[in-house]
Scaffold this active site. Structure first.
Site, PDB file in Angstrom:
ATOM      1  N   SER A   1       0.818  -1.211   0.000  1.00 16.19           N
ATOM      2  CA  SER A   1       0.000   0.000   0.000  1.00 16.19           C
ATOM      3  C   SER A   1       0.857   1.267   0.000  1.00 16.19           C
ATOM      4  O   SER A   1       0.473   2.282  -0.568  1.00 16.19           O
ATOM      5  CB  SER A   1      -0.899   0.011   1.234  1.00 16.19           C
ATOM      6  OG  SER A   1      -1.811  -1.051   1.174  1.00 16.19           O
TER       7      SER A   1
ATOM      8  N   ARG B   1     -10.746   2.255  -9.652  1.00 17.58           N
ATOM      9  CA  ARG B   1     -11.311   1.727  -8.392  1.00 17.58           C
ATOM     10  C   ARG B   1     -12.785   1.367  -8.483  1.00 17.58           C
ATOM     11  O   ARG B   1     -13.178   0.290  -8.046  1.00 17.58           O
ATOM     12  CB  ARG B   1     -11.076   2.712  -7.254  1.00 17.58           C
ATOM     13  CG  ARG B   1      -9.766   2.443  -6.598  1.00 17.58           C
ATOM     14  CD  ARG B   1      -9.459   3.341  -5.427  1.00 17.58           C
ATOM     15  NE  ARG B   1      -8.124   2.990  -4.982  1.00 17.58           N
ATOM     16  CZ  ARG B   1      -7.195   3.857  -4.624  1.00 17.58           C
ATOM     17  NH1 ARG B   1      -7.450   5.138  -4.622  1.00 17.58           N
ATOM     18  NH2 ARG B   1      -6.019   3.449  -4.242  1.00 17.58           N
TER      19      ARG B   1
ATOM     20  N   LEU C   1     -25.901 -21.593   3.945  1.00 18.92           N
ATOM     21  CA  LEU C   1     -26.191 -22.831   3.214  1.00 18.92           C
ATOM     22  C   LEU C   1     -25.523 -24.045   3.843  1.00 18.92           C
ATOM     23  O   LEU C   1     -25.590 -25.156   3.299  1.00 18.92           O
ATOM     24  CB  LEU C   1     -25.816 -22.686   1.736  1.00 18.92           C
ATOM     25  CG  LEU C   1     -26.780 -21.795   0.939  1.00 18.92           C
ATOM     26  CD1 LEU C   1     -26.355 -21.684  -0.505  1.00 18.92           C
ATOM     27  CD2 LEU C   1     -28.217 -22.307   1.026  1.00 18.92           C
TER      28      LEU C   1
ATOM     29  N   GLU D   1      -6.025  -3.027  -5.677  1.00 18.37           N
ATOM     30  CA  GLU D   1      -6.462  -1.685  -6.097  1.00 18.37           C
ATOM     31  C   GLU D   1      -6.765  -0.803  -4.891  1.00 18.37           C
ATOM     32  O   GLU D   1      -7.700  -0.025  -4.886  1.00 18.37           O
ATOM     33  CB  GLU D   1      -7.699  -1.836  -6.997  1.00 18.37           C
ATOM     34  CG  GLU D   1      -7.910  -0.719  -8.003  1.00 18.37           C
ATOM     35  CD  GLU D   1      -6.921  -0.779  -9.149  1.00 18.37           C
ATOM     36  OE1 GLU D   1      -6.084  -1.709  -9.180  1.00 18.37           O
ATOM     37  OE2 GLU D   1      -6.953   0.134  -9.990  1.00 18.37           O
TER      38      GLU D   1
ATOM     39  N   GLN E   1      -8.644  -0.463   3.849  1.00 20.05           N
ATOM     40  CA  GLN E   1      -8.112   0.522   4.804  1.00 20.05           C
ATOM     41  C   GLN E   1      -7.518   1.728   4.071  1.00 20.05           C
ATOM     42  O   GLN E   1      -7.716   2.869   4.482  1.00 20.05           O
ATOM     43  CB  GLN E   1      -7.053  -0.145   5.702  1.00 20.05           C
ATOM     44  CG  GLN E   1      -7.647  -1.114   6.715  1.00 20.05           C
ATOM     45  CD  GLN E   1      -8.372  -2.283   6.061  1.00 20.05           C
ATOM     46  OE1 GLN E   1      -7.887  -2.892   5.104  1.00 20.05           O
ATOM     47  NE2 GLN E   1      -9.544  -2.606   6.574  1.00 20.05           N
TER      48      GLN E   1
END
Lengths: 418, 365
Positions: free
Chosen positions: A144, A272, A370, A395, A399
């Site tokens: 990041s 994004r 399920l 992408e 956070q």
């Protein structure tokens, strides 16, 4: 005006894409999930031919208007893409990621390249063979925190070439973009590197490295939790030389601006909401499957009741529908803003925050509701659960996108809110 | 096409309401909450903005067409100022809109011009009943066909302005179906509590309890007359109003706590510079926008006659209940101890926030 009618061209497109999703993707979803690193040539060829036939050469929307297009219609390029990606991801999000056409690599050239560069690098996607491009940003020590990348690009004044050295990981479609194959055209990767390590973000630039350039190679294909049909490559660049004009953006460090870095981030503003759209597609697949199974078991969802009177399952399904629809509308608003050239950093990141939350929650809850059917590999639901998680990571993680939303709503710079 | 920008006309309306909401409603909110009284002049000023009047066609004394989209834009802006004030201004909607949507021609002629051409008068409606599983579509108040009319029996709570209302719509179960009945003030058997209802929030609004004992209603006073009426359009109009007002209250709480967080310092920085606070605010803003868009689409579906409009209106209302609770709770949390003190409005908004889950029938656009 406030309106929610999808434009007609989108409705026509959706009809075709649904057929693709149902016939080209779903039937082979399980096979490619269980045969990681095999390539779905049939799907790739089909999509390539289909996109050539319709004139769509690249996933990146074209800015150049064709001559003779006199009629002034509101632009809907990103809206069409969002619908397309949602539907393909509903089919199989991993397989959508191996759709030829340039993906994020082409998007970077589109966003940061000159008209000459766009011509030079993007024309190939309309060629005879399916062709791939990839974006290389992440490094082993920097995800990041993209400003911390260490790959360097140094200009050799003797030859006027850039010499690139470094390591890149998590490169989506990196293998198809770099490794020569008879079936595919000559691809490229876009490598983010610094031209001046002391300049921080101001020194960051993107470089186009073509398939077959000496010194660049794929050293590893990652084994992943989901989206296994999509290759995720680790790439080493060892004294890779590229021509001077392969740099995207200015070749000198400009003190007063952070243009190089900001350009990269602009790419993310437009992509994004598209990634968010893929998350919505997976979530819709999971919710539809859940409702179908419930209906088979005689469970109808009653709308309009106070919560106190709903069963737990009804409450869960209703909450999922609220999440899914609102996430989708946030995507549509963000791409509508992009089409109309409104600054959409906030809407864009919000849609990604929301879609990342929604797709992980819906798939996780659906598997639980399920029971043994949800956890079994007899159905695709467990695969969608695994596929879904990446939406909240790539992408920009949930956070990082919260951070962007927060800076926008607070009017803070990166320095004020770290 | 997709489009996310209000029209010029809608923007002008929003601006006008915003000024009223900020300068009048918000300014009076705390005092009204503590004293239990909204100044009549304040309500009249809001009424003069003409939200209802613009929803009624000229043939019935108004000057426009009903648009649910315009309605939700107006409701958000009003409620952003103050929920109790917004509900007071919109109280006549509870009577006029069901008549507009489902009433007979004679009923529209009889009531609508009288309401929209005059000053604000609290024409109202009685929907909610005192049971934990209260459900507008399964009421305990009954209507029975008898003597060429209907006889109503039951208990209704939280009826706004009932004691001052010239007439009200009372909802009751007729053969298992919810139907509305127009009940003028002073009808025999209609008993209005002398004391006001006491709630956790909305203290500024006068709510009353009704007891209906063999209240006789002629056939002409059943909503839609003998043929009756569908409930979906009424419920949808209630749900989108509920969601829009929840968005308005949430937006007020979000903005207040955001501004506070940018002022308040701790450990040498503004608390908004801490990710723990900043992320809360980011999620609040995201959820508000999510429900706003869901509700806009529901309203647009109502205006364009989409079959699933009522269903999406329901989803918007249910989503709004969670959203507004989360946002108003966090607003108090961000102010910390100060949020708990009645000097700040966030505790009031948090009490309002909890109420949205049971406010169905108290607001309509």
């Amino acid at each position: 005006m406030i309106e929610f009618d999808p434009p007609k061209p989108i409705l026509q497109q959706q009809y075709v894409l649904k057929t693709v999703a149902e016939n080209m993707m779903r039937p082979v979803s399980r096979y490619f999930d269980e045969h990681e690193h095999e390539i779905p040539y049939d799907y790739i060829q089909f999509m390539h031919q289909a996109m050539r036939a319709t004139g769509a050469g690249s996933l990146a929307p074209s800015e150049e208007k064709k001559e003779g297009e006199k009629e002034k219609r509101p632009p809907i390029g990103y809206q069409m893409l969002a619908h397309m990606l949602e539907m393909l991801a509903w089919g199989d999000v991993g397989m959508y990621l191996v759709t030829p056409g340039g993906g994020l690599g082409a998007a970077a050239v589109q966003a940061a390249g000159t008209p000459e560069q766009r011509q030079k690098f993007l024309a190939r996607f309309a060629g005879e063979k399916p062709t791939f491009a990839a974006m290389c940003m992440t490094e082993p020590h920097a995800g990041s925190d993209t400003a911390a990348i260490r790959t360097t690009a140094v200009l050799d004044p003797q030859t006027n070439e850039w010499v690139i050295n470094g390591q890149k990981i998590f490169v989506t479609a990196g293998d198809k973009s770099l490794t020569p194959r008879e079936e595919f055209g000559k691809g490229f990767i876009v490598v983010w590197a610094t031209i001046d390590p002391s300049a921080g973000r101001a020194g960051m630039r993107a470089f186009v490295v073509e398939m077959g350039t000496p010194g660049v190679k794929v050293v590893k294909l990652e084994k992943k939790m989901g989206i296994r049909v999509s290759d995720t490559a680790a790439i080493v660049l060892d004294n890779v030389r590229v021509p001077f004009d392969h740099i995207l953006g200015s070749p000198t460090v400009e003190k007063e601006t952070e243009k190089g870095f900001k350009r990269a981030m602009l790419t993310f503003d437009s992509t994004r909401p598209l990634v968010a759209a893929t998350g919505v597609g997976v979530a819709r697949a999971a919710l539809e499957f859940l409702k179908e199974k419930l209906a088979e078991n005689g469970i109808q969802i009653r709308y309009g009741l106070p919560r106190q009177k709903l069963t737990n399952i009804e409450r869960e399904v209703i909450d999922m529908e609220i999440m899914l629809r609102s996430a989708w509308l946030m995507v549509i608003k963000a791409v509508w803003m992009a089409d109309n050239r409104m600054p959409n950093a906030l809407a864009s990141s919000m849609s990604k925050v929301k879609a990342g939350d929604v797709v992980t929650r819906i798939t996780q809850r659906a598997v639980e509701l399920l029971g043994p059917l949800g956890y079994s590999r007899e159905y695709l639901l467990e695969k969608w659960f695994r596929d879904a998680k990446i939406t909240d990571i790539y992408e920009g993680t949930g956070q990082i996108n919260r951070l962007i939303v927060a800076r926008q709503i607070l009017g803070y710079t990166g320095a004020e809110l770290r | 096409m997709y489009a996310f920008e209000p029209s010029e006309e809608q923007k002008m309306l929003i601006d006008a309401i915003n000024r009223y909401a900020a300068n009048d409603l918000r300014a009076a909110a705390r005092e009204a909450e503590e004293s239990g009284e909204l100044p009549p002049k304040l309500i009249e000023k809001g009424w003069e903005l003409g939200v209802l009047q613009a929803s009624i066609p000229e043939a019935y004394g108004g000057f426009g067409e009903r648009s649910a989209v315009t309605g939700v834009l107006a409701a958000e802006e009003m409620a952003w100022g103050d929920l109790a004030g917004a509900m007071a201004v919109f109280t006549p909607h509870l009577f006029a809109l069901p008549i507009l949507l489902t009433g007979s021609e004679a009923q529209k002629q009889e009531y609508l011009p009288a309401i929209v051409e005059g000053e604000w008068r609290p024409y109202t409606a009685a929907m909610i009943e005192p049971f934990f599983d209260f459900d507008p579509q399964a009421l305990r108040t009954t209507a029975e066909e008898r003597d060429g009319g209907y006889v109503l029996n039951g208990i209704k709570i939280w009826v706004p302005f009932a004691a001052q209302a010239p007439a009200m719509i009372v909802y009751a179960s007729l053969n298992g179906q919810t139907q509305g009945f127009i009940v003028p003030a002073g009808t025999a058997g209609l008993e209005i509590s002398s004391e006001r209802e006491k709630l956790m929030g909305l203290n500024a609004l006068p709510f009353y309890r009704l007891t209906l004992k063999d209240v006789f209603i002629p056939k002409t006073q059943r909503l839609g007359e003998e043929a009756g009426h569908a409930m979906e359009p009424i419920l949808a109009a209630q749900w989108v109003a509920q969601a829009a007002m929840a968005v308005g209250v949430a937006r007020a709480a979000f903005e207040y706590s955001r501004d506070y967080a940018k002022e308040r310092e701790a450990f040498g920085v503004k608390i908004a510079q801490k990710q723990a606070i900043a992320f809360m605010l980011a999620e609040m803003a995201t959820e508000i926008e999510a429900i706003r868009l869901l509700n806009w689409e529901a309203a647009w579906k109502m205006d364009t006659g989409k079959e699933d409009a009522w269903q999406q209106a329901y989803l918007a209302a249910v989503g709004a209940m969670d959203m507004v609770m989360m946002v108003t709770d966090r607003a108090v949390q961000i102010l910390g101890g100060h949020g708990y003190i009645r000097d700040h409005p966030v505790e009031l908004w948090m009490r309002n926030g909890r109420g949205f889950a049971m406010f169905t029938g108290l607001m309509m656009v």
